[in-house]
Design a protein around this motif. Structure first.
Motif, mmCIF file in Angstrom:
data_model
loop_
_atom_site.group_PDB
_atom_site.id
_atom_site.type_symbol
_atom_site.label_atom_id
_atom_site.label_comp_id
_atom_site.label_asym_id
_atom_site.label_seq_id
_atom_site.Cartn_x
_atom_site.Cartn_y
_atom_site.Cartn_z
ATOM 1 N N UNK A 90 5.287 39.999 -56.253
ATOM 2 C CA UNK A 90 6.142 40.951 -56.963
ATOM 3 C C UNK A 90 5.623 41.130 -58.391
ATOM 4 N N UNK A 91 5.416 42.373 -58.805
ATOM 5 C CA UNK A 91 4.873 42.677 -60.126
ATOM 6 C C UNK A 91 5.998 42.944 -61.123
ATOM 7 N N UNK A 92 5.634 42.904 -62.406
ATOM 8 C CA UNK A 92 6.558 43.254 -63.493
ATOM 9 C C UNK A 92 7.858 42.457 -63.426
ATOM 10 N N UNK A 93 7.714 41.128 -63.498
ATOM 11 C CA UNK A 93 8.907 40.292 -63.409
ATOM 12 C C UNK A 93 9.205 39.583 -64.730
ATOM 13 N N UNK A 94 8.649 40.050 -65.820
ATOM 14 C CA UNK A 94 8.915 39.421 -67.117
ATOM 15 C C UNK A 94 10.318 39.778 -67.593
ATOM 16 N N UNK A 95 11.045 38.776 -68.066
ATOM 17 C CA UNK A 95 12.401 38.957 -68.615
ATOM 18 C C UNK A 95 13.350 39.634 -67.622
ATOM 19 N N UNK A 96 13.248 39.260 -66.365
ATOM 20 C CA UNK A 96 14.103 39.875 -65.351
ATOM 21 C C UNK A 96 15.528 39.349 -65.451
ATOM 22 N N UNK A 97 16.447 40.144 -64.904
ATOM 23 C CA UNK A 97 17.864 39.774 -64.847
ATOM 24 C C UNK A 97 18.220 39.652 -63.367
ATOM 25 N N UNK A 98 18.600 38.456 -62.958
ATOM 26 C CA UNK A 98 18.690 38.115 -61.537
ATOM 27 C C UNK A 98 20.146 37.980 -61.083
ATOM 28 N N UNK A 99 20.449 38.611 -59.950
ATOM 29 C CA UNK A 99 21.672 38.323 -59.210
ATOM 30 C C UNK A 99 21.278 37.518 -57.993
ATOM 31 N N UNK A 100 21.807 36.310 -57.866
ATOM 32 C CA UNK A 100 21.320 35.391 -56.836
ATOM 33 C C UNK A 100 22.456 34.896 -55.953
ATOM 34 N N UNK A 101 22.260 35.002 -54.645
ATOM 35 C CA UNK A 101 23.268 34.503 -53.716
ATOM 36 C C UNK A 101 23.404 35.392 -52.501
ATOM 37 N N UNK A 102 24.641 35.785 -52.189
ATOM 38 C CA UNK A 102 24.922 36.522 -50.963
ATOM 39 C C UNK A 102 24.506 37.992 -51.062
ATOM 40 N N UNK A 103 23.821 38.477 -50.039
ATOM 41 C CA UNK A 103 23.568 39.905 -49.854
ATOM 42 C C UNK A 103 24.016 40.227 -48.432
ATOM 43 N N UNK A 104 24.868 41.212 -48.296
ATOM 44 C CA UNK A 104 25.538 41.403 -47.010
ATOM 45 C C UNK A 104 26.084 42.819 -46.898
ATOM 46 N N UNK A 105 26.699 43.053 -45.766
ATOM 47 C CA UNK A 105 27.380 44.325 -45.538
ATOM 48 C C UNK A 105 28.889 44.113 -45.596
ATOM 49 N N UNK A 106 29.551 44.870 -46.445
ATOM 50 C CA UNK A 106 31.011 44.932 -46.423
ATOM 51 C C UNK A 106 31.416 45.958 -45.367
ATOM 52 N N UNK A 107 32.121 45.509 -44.347
ATOM 53 C CA UNK A 107 32.568 46.420 -43.300
ATOM 54 C C UNK A 107 33.976 46.889 -43.666
ATOM 55 N N UNK A 108 34.045 48.074 -44.264
ATOM 56 C CA UNK A 108 35.277 48.648 -44.783
ATOM 57 C C UNK A 108 35.922 49.562 -43.753
ATOM 58 N N UNK A 109 37.177 49.947 -43.969
ATOM 59 C CA UNK A 109 37.843 50.839 -43.012
ATOM 60 C C UNK A 109 37.064 52.131 -42.742
ATOM 61 N N UNK A 110 36.360 52.641 -43.779
ATOM 62 C CA UNK A 110 35.646 53.911 -43.592
ATOM 63 C C UNK A 110 34.198 53.718 -43.143
#
Length: 296
Positions: free
Chosen positions: A1-21
């Motif tokens: 992965x390129x251009x990763x200097x000073x990145x801001x990371x969200x780490x943990x669950x990645x998923x699908x929210x199965x909503x009514x619509x």
């Protein structure tokens, strides 16, 4: 992965929210990384997916939104959450267990990202399984020990997927704690702070864990940002709510992005409140934010 200097990371669950619509991309860390990116910062979502249709669709969705990601493929199903909305539009969650994001592997590439991270946001949910919990710990330990690094623990209690030990260690490792009023009551009971004012509990946590900031959100009753010796309060704007899915994540993202851009706590707090209010007027967790918010 390129251009990763000073990145801001969200780490943990990645998923699908199965909503009514129908199903929508979800997971607090991905929501966080996506909204950070909308503020012009290099956001990255870190998680794991299965080698299945939902996993491939999740990647395609990230690509279509222009969101950078590090999603390892593991031999588990891609995560899903059944979301039911109550009469007030507040989501109720049924989170499937032993899925891909419970098993995020620690890799050399992840270590490289950690060493180049300026900020990270993580929660308690992704630590319910030992594999992802250890990976998150290693990531935090590998981050540079910079004075301006932001390590955000967004408590995000869900379905009893947390323990006192996990909460304690996470609060010890973070320098910004994000918690809502209901979670604060739960945490206070666990840690033996019952019967005192919510703000007093926040001051106790701020001092006990030597935090830079503590963010307390109280739904329609406003939000607070505590810093040593000071507190910022913002009322919650009155808007027509479509649903509140992802609103808290957008609040955190806007606040962190603003602080990283050199804004004051009060300015960052105001931006976070406005961002969250807008997201509440939209369906799903990842709407496109208006320029008057992201470029302010």
């Amino acid at each position: 992965m390129k251009n990763i200097k000073d990145v801001v990371v969200g780490m943990g669950e990645a998923l699908w929210d199965v909503l009514p619509e129908g199903k929508k991309i979800g997971g607090a860390p991905a929501n966080f990384a996506y909204h950070v990116s909308q503020f012009g910062l290099p956001g990255i979502a870190i998680s794991a997916i299965g080698d299945d249709v939902l996993g491939h669709e999740l990647k395609e969705n990230f690509i279509s939104k222009g969101l950078k990601y590090k999603l390892d493929t593991v031999p588990y199903a891609t995560g899903t959450v059944q979301v039911e909305l109550d009469e007030a539009g507040v989501p109720q969650y049924d989170i499937k267990e032993n899925v891909a994001w419970d098993n995020i592997p620690w890799t050399e590439e992840l270590e490289t990202i950690a060493k180049n991270a300026r900020a990270v946001c993580f929660g308690s949910l992704a630590q319910r399984n030992v594999v992802s919990r250890e990976t998150i710990r290693k990531f935090l330990s590998s981050m540079p020990q910079r004075e301006d690094s932001l390590i955000v623990f967004d408590v995000n209690l869900r379905q009893g997927f947390y323990t006192k030990e996990i909460l304690t260690e996470s609060m010890e490792k973070c320098n910004i704690l994000k918690i809502n009023d209901e979670e604060l009551v739960t945490v206070s009971r666990m840690f033996g702070y019952p019967g005192i004012d919510l703000q007093d509990k926040c001051w106790i946590l701020l001092g006990k864990y030597n935090l830079k900031m503590l963010i307390l959100t109280c739904g329609i009753n406003g939000s607070y940002v505590f810093t040593p010796g000071n507190v910022s309060f913002q009322p919650t704007p009155v808007v027509k709510v479509a649903d509140t899915v992802g609103a808290g994540d957008s609040f955190t993202a806007a606040f962190v992005a603003s602080i990283l851009k050199g804004k004051s706590v009060a300015e960052a707090h105001r931006c976070a409140v406005n961002t969250s209010a807008f997201v509440c007027t939209q369906n799903g967790a990842m709407p496109i934010l208006p320029k008057e918010i992201t470029q302010n």
